[in-house]
Design a protein around this motif. Structure first.
Motif, mmCIF file in Angstrom:
data_model
loop_
_atom_site.group_PDB
_atom_site.id
_atom_site.type_symbol
_atom_site.label_atom_id
_atom_site.label_comp_id
_atom_site.label_asym_id
_atom_site.label_seq_id
_atom_site.Cartn_x
_atom_site.Cartn_y
_atom_site.Cartn_z
ATOM 1 N N ASP A 278 72.056 -19.053 47.070
ATOM 2 C CA ASP A 278 72.737 -18.448 48.204
ATOM 3 C C ASP A 278 73.114 -19.531 49.213
ATOM 4 O O ASP A 278 72.399 -20.532 49.355
ATOM 5 C CB ASP A 278 71.822 -17.418 48.867
ATOM 6 N N PRO A 279 74.225 -19.369 49.941
ATOM 7 C CA PRO A 279 74.601 -20.370 50.945
ATOM 8 C C PRO A 279 73.508 -20.651 51.970
ATOM 9 O O PRO A 279 73.435 -21.757 52.510
ATOM 10 C CB PRO A 279 75.830 -19.734 51.612
ATOM 11 N N LEU A 280 72.658 -19.682 52.226
ATOM 12 C CA LEU A 280 71.589 -19.892 53.206
ATOM 13 C C LEU A 280 70.620 -20.985 52.751
ATOM 14 O O LEU A 280 70.036 -21.679 53.572
ATOM 15 C CB LEU A 280 70.825 -18.583 53.418
ATOM 16 N N THR A 281 70.460 -21.151 51.449
ATOM 17 C CA THR A 281 69.572 -22.200 50.942
ATOM 18 C C THR A 281 70.332 -23.450 50.517
ATOM 19 O O THR A 281 69.807 -24.559 50.623
ATOM 20 C CB THR A 281 68.747 -21.705 49.737
ATOM 21 N N GLU A 282 71.558 -23.302 50.050
ATOM 22 C CA GLU A 282 72.251 -24.443 49.459
ATOM 23 C C GLU A 282 72.902 -25.357 50.488
ATOM 24 O O GLU A 282 73.257 -26.491 50.176
ATOM 25 C CB GLU A 282 73.281 -23.961 48.443
ATOM 26 N N LEU A 283 73.081 -24.891 51.715
ATOM 27 C CA LEU A 283 73.660 -25.740 52.754
ATOM 28 C C LEU A 283 72.600 -26.368 53.640
ATOM 29 O O LEU A 283 72.902 -27.182 54.497
ATOM 30 C CB LEU A 283 74.604 -24.909 53.637
ATOM 31 N N ALA A 284 71.347 -25.964 53.462
ATOM 32 C CA ALA A 284 70.330 -26.242 54.473
ATOM 33 C C ALA A 284 69.561 -27.532 54.236
ATOM 34 O O ALA A 284 69.493 -28.055 53.131
ATOM 35 C CB ALA A 284 69.343 -25.080 54.525
ATOM 36 N N ASP A 285 68.959 -28.007 55.349
ATOM 37 C CA ASP A 285 67.936 -29.034 55.296
ATOM 38 C C ASP A 285 66.692 -28.350 54.731
ATOM 39 O O ASP A 285 66.065 -27.524 55.396
ATOM 40 C CB ASP A 285 67.683 -29.561 56.710
ATOM 41 N N ARG A 286 66.317 -28.683 53.515
ATOM 42 C CA ARG A 286 65.272 -27.921 52.826
ATOM 43 C C ARG A 286 63.927 -27.974 53.541
ATOM 44 O O ARG A 286 63.213 -26.972 53.610
ATOM 45 C CB ARG A 286 65.134 -28.432 51.382
ATOM 46 N N PHE A 288 63.369 -28.307 56.674
ATOM 47 C CA PHE A 288 63.447 -27.490 57.886
ATOM 48 C C PHE A 288 63.390 -26.006 57.526
ATOM 49 O O PHE A 288 62.699 -25.221 58.176
ATOM 50 C CB PHE A 288 64.741 -27.801 58.635
ATOM 51 N N LEU A 289 64.111 -25.633 56.488
ATOM 52 C CA LEU A 289 64.205 -24.223 56.117
ATOM 53 C C LEU A 289 62.893 -23.706 55.540
ATOM 54 O O LEU A 289 62.464 -22.592 55.848
ATOM 55 C CB LEU A 289 65.332 -24.039 55.108
ATOM 56 N N VAL A 290 62.235 -24.521 54.706
ATOM 57 C CA VAL A 290 60.967 -24.123 54.079
ATOM 58 C C VAL A 290 59.983 -25.275 54.278
ATOM 59 O O VAL A 290 59.919 -26.196 53.462
ATOM 60 C CB VAL A 290 61.154 -23.812 52.577
ATOM 61 N N ALA A 295 56.035 -24.109 48.522
ATOM 62 C CA ALA A 295 57.045 -23.050 48.576
ATOM 63 C C ALA A 295 58.422 -23.613 48.250
ATOM 64 O O ALA A 295 59.219 -22.972 47.551
ATOM 65 C CB ALA A 295 57.044 -22.385 49.947
ATOM 66 N N ARG A 296 58.717 -24.819 48.739
ATOM 67 C CA ARG A 296 60.020 -25.435 48.432
ATOM 68 C C ARG A 296 60.212 -25.593 46.939
ATOM 69 O O ARG A 296 61.318 -25.404 46.410
ATOM 70 C CB ARG A 296 60.156 -26.801 49.124
ATOM 71 N N ARG A 297 59.136 -25.970 46.237
ATOM 72 C CA ARG A 297 59.265 -26.162 44.787
ATOM 73 C C ARG A 297 59.591 -24.842 44.080
ATOM 74 O O ARG A 297 60.157 -24.856 42.980
ATOM 75 C CB ARG A 297 57.979 -26.775 44.228
ATOM 76 N N ASP A 312 61.497 -11.397 58.592
ATOM 77 C CA ASP A 312 61.452 -11.947 59.951
ATOM 78 C C ASP A 312 62.222 -13.259 60.053
ATOM 79 O O ASP A 312 61.821 -14.187 60.772
ATOM 80 C CB ASP A 312 60.002 -12.161 60.411
ATOM 81 N N GLY A 313 63.317 -13.334 59.325
ATOM 82 C CA GLY A 313 64.165 -14.516 59.385
ATOM 83 C C GLY A 313 63.712 -15.684 58.540
ATOM 84 O O GLY A 313 64.421 -16.683 58.416
ATOM 85 N N GLU A 314 62.530 -15.608 57.950
ATOM 86 C CA GLU A 314 61.974 -16.696 57.144
ATOM 87 C C GLU A 314 62.114 -16.387 55.655
ATOM 88 O O GLU A 314 62.114 -15.224 55.242
ATOM 89 C CB GLU A 314 60.483 -16.884 57.461
ATOM 90 N N ILE A 315 62.191 -17.439 54.862
ATOM 91 C CA ILE A 315 62.095 -17.258 53.416
ATOM 92 C C ILE A 315 60.626 -17.033 53.106
ATOM 93 O O ILE A 315 59.811 -17.952 53.147
ATOM 94 C CB ILE A 315 62.655 -18.467 52.654
ATOM 95 N N ALA A 316 60.300 -15.775 52.822
ATOM 96 C CA ALA A 316 58.900 -15.367 52.661
ATOM 97 C C ALA A 316 58.470 -15.298 51.209
ATOM 98 O O ALA A 316 57.297 -15.050 50.917
ATOM 99 C CB ALA A 316 58.682 -14.010 53.315
#
Length: 370
Positions: A278-286, A288-290, A295-297, A312-316
């Motif tokens: 998804d663009p929310l993950t593919e454009l991001a500073d990983r 920072f996002l996770v 969890a990043r792995r 709540d706005g987070e990748i849970a």
């Protein structure tokens, strides 16, 4: 004050999840072919026929708006192969060096000649028709295919310059065809319209920063698969429009015009199920996002990426799917405790139903692993 939660909410809004933004501003990655981009758009309520599929950023497939093809072709025309990141192009980039742009032009000329008959072709058919007609230095030996053919990254970049879009029949079968001539500034008689390179690159940098900020040149390099030095040169073209901010001790740049939106206090993103890539993950500073490495792995897997669970706005957490007799099961793995009954939340059920329809299933069930 700009906080991490505000940045996450801002990014969701500009990607079209919660606001009037559009993921098509920067394109939506499609991997496997024909799946993830259309699902990301469907989950944003965008009609399935909007946008066209081309090789663009990192020479990977993305869905873009047709009128943006001219901009993309101008921005992504690289003259020196050494400007491309070595992991993506290998030794070929250094070997061809300043001849990369001329090589692309040569391949483009033959592609246009081959495609002038209006016949759609698979990658193998197009490569087979083009490779014997270009300089042998552009067609290194491919161990996997057992033949000499146009170097893969050069070939994919050339399809964009030649004005070719991609029609998908299945994840395993897709065909190139000439983009429609009525695509506004994107095409002129089957060829990509000419746009000044510096202006196009500055606009592409602005779009990236608008969608993913706060970011730094290193993030642009990763998004475009550029060398660090090339990314800094591209970045400088838009630098007058940027301003530095600090978020939780990390500095990065945003568009100065975006500061009011970032400084506002948007509502948290409602719970969502989003697809892989998804663009929310593919454009991001990983990082920072996770922030959590484990969890990043899981979010950015070694092979195929899973879908993601937003809470709540987070990748849970992440989810994967399986189908049994047109019954679709989405199995979520949470990174921490999710509220009891989370899968019954209205927005989660709505997303699950979009995913069900997308994969042509009759029923959908959400399970939580563990």
């Amino acid at each position: 004050m700009i906080t991490r939660s505000r940045v996450l909410a801002y990014r969701a809004a500009v990607s079209g999840l919660t606001g009037p933004g559009s993921a098509l501003l920067t394109g939506v990655q499609d991997h496997p072919t024909g799946t993830t981009a259309r699902l990301a758009l469907a989950l944003r309520g965008v009609a399935g026929g909007e946008g066209v599929l081309v090789h663009s950023m990192r020479a990977a497939m993305h869905v873009h708006r047709l009128p943006d093809l001219g901009l993309l072709a101008a921005a992504l025309r690289v003259d020196d192969g050494a400007e491309l990141a070595k992991p993506s192009i290998g030794p070929f980039g250094t070997e061809i060096g300043a001849g990369f742009g001329a090589g692309v032009d040569e391949v483009v000329g033959v592609m246009r000649d081959v495609m002038a008959d209006g016949v759609a072709r698979t990658k193998g058919e197009l490569s087979g028709a083009v490779s014997p007609r270009v300089d042998r230095r552009l067609t290194p030996w491919c161990e996997g295919c057992g033949v000499h053919h146009v170097q893969d990254m050069l070939f994919r970049y050339a399809t964009l310059q030649a004005g070719l879009i991609i029609d998908v029949e299945s994840p395993a079968v897709f065909r190139f065809r000439v983009a429609p001539a009525d695509g506004g500034p994107a095409t002129e008689g089957g060829a990509v319209a000419s746009i000044e390179v510096g202006a196009a690159r500055a606009e592409l940098v602005r779009r990236f920063v608008h969608a993913a900020g706060p970011v730094r040149p290193a993030h642009l390099a990763a998004w475009l698969s550029l060398s660090p030095a090339a990314a800094k040169r591209w970045w400088s073209l838009a630098e007058a429009d940027l301003t530095d901010v600090e978020v939780d001790g990390r500095r990065g740049s945003v568009l100065a015009a975006d500061l009011p939106a970032l400084e506002a206090a948007p509502e948290p993103v409602e719970p969502r199920l989003l697809g892989p890539y998804d663009p929310l993950t593919e454009l991001a500073d990983r990082e920072f996002l996770v922030p959590d490495a484990a969890a990043r792995r899981q979010v950015w897997a070694a092979a195929a990426n899973p879908g993601i669970v937003l809470w709540d706005g987070e990748i849970a957490g992440v989810w994967r799917r399986r189908t049994d007799r047109r019954r679709l099961t989405l199995t979520a793995t949470a990174f921490g405790p999710l509220p009891s009954g989370w899968a019954g939340h209205e927005s989660v059920r709505a997303d699950a139903d979009v995913i069900r329809r997308f994969f042509d299933a009759e029923e959908v069930t959400i399970e939580t692993a563990g």
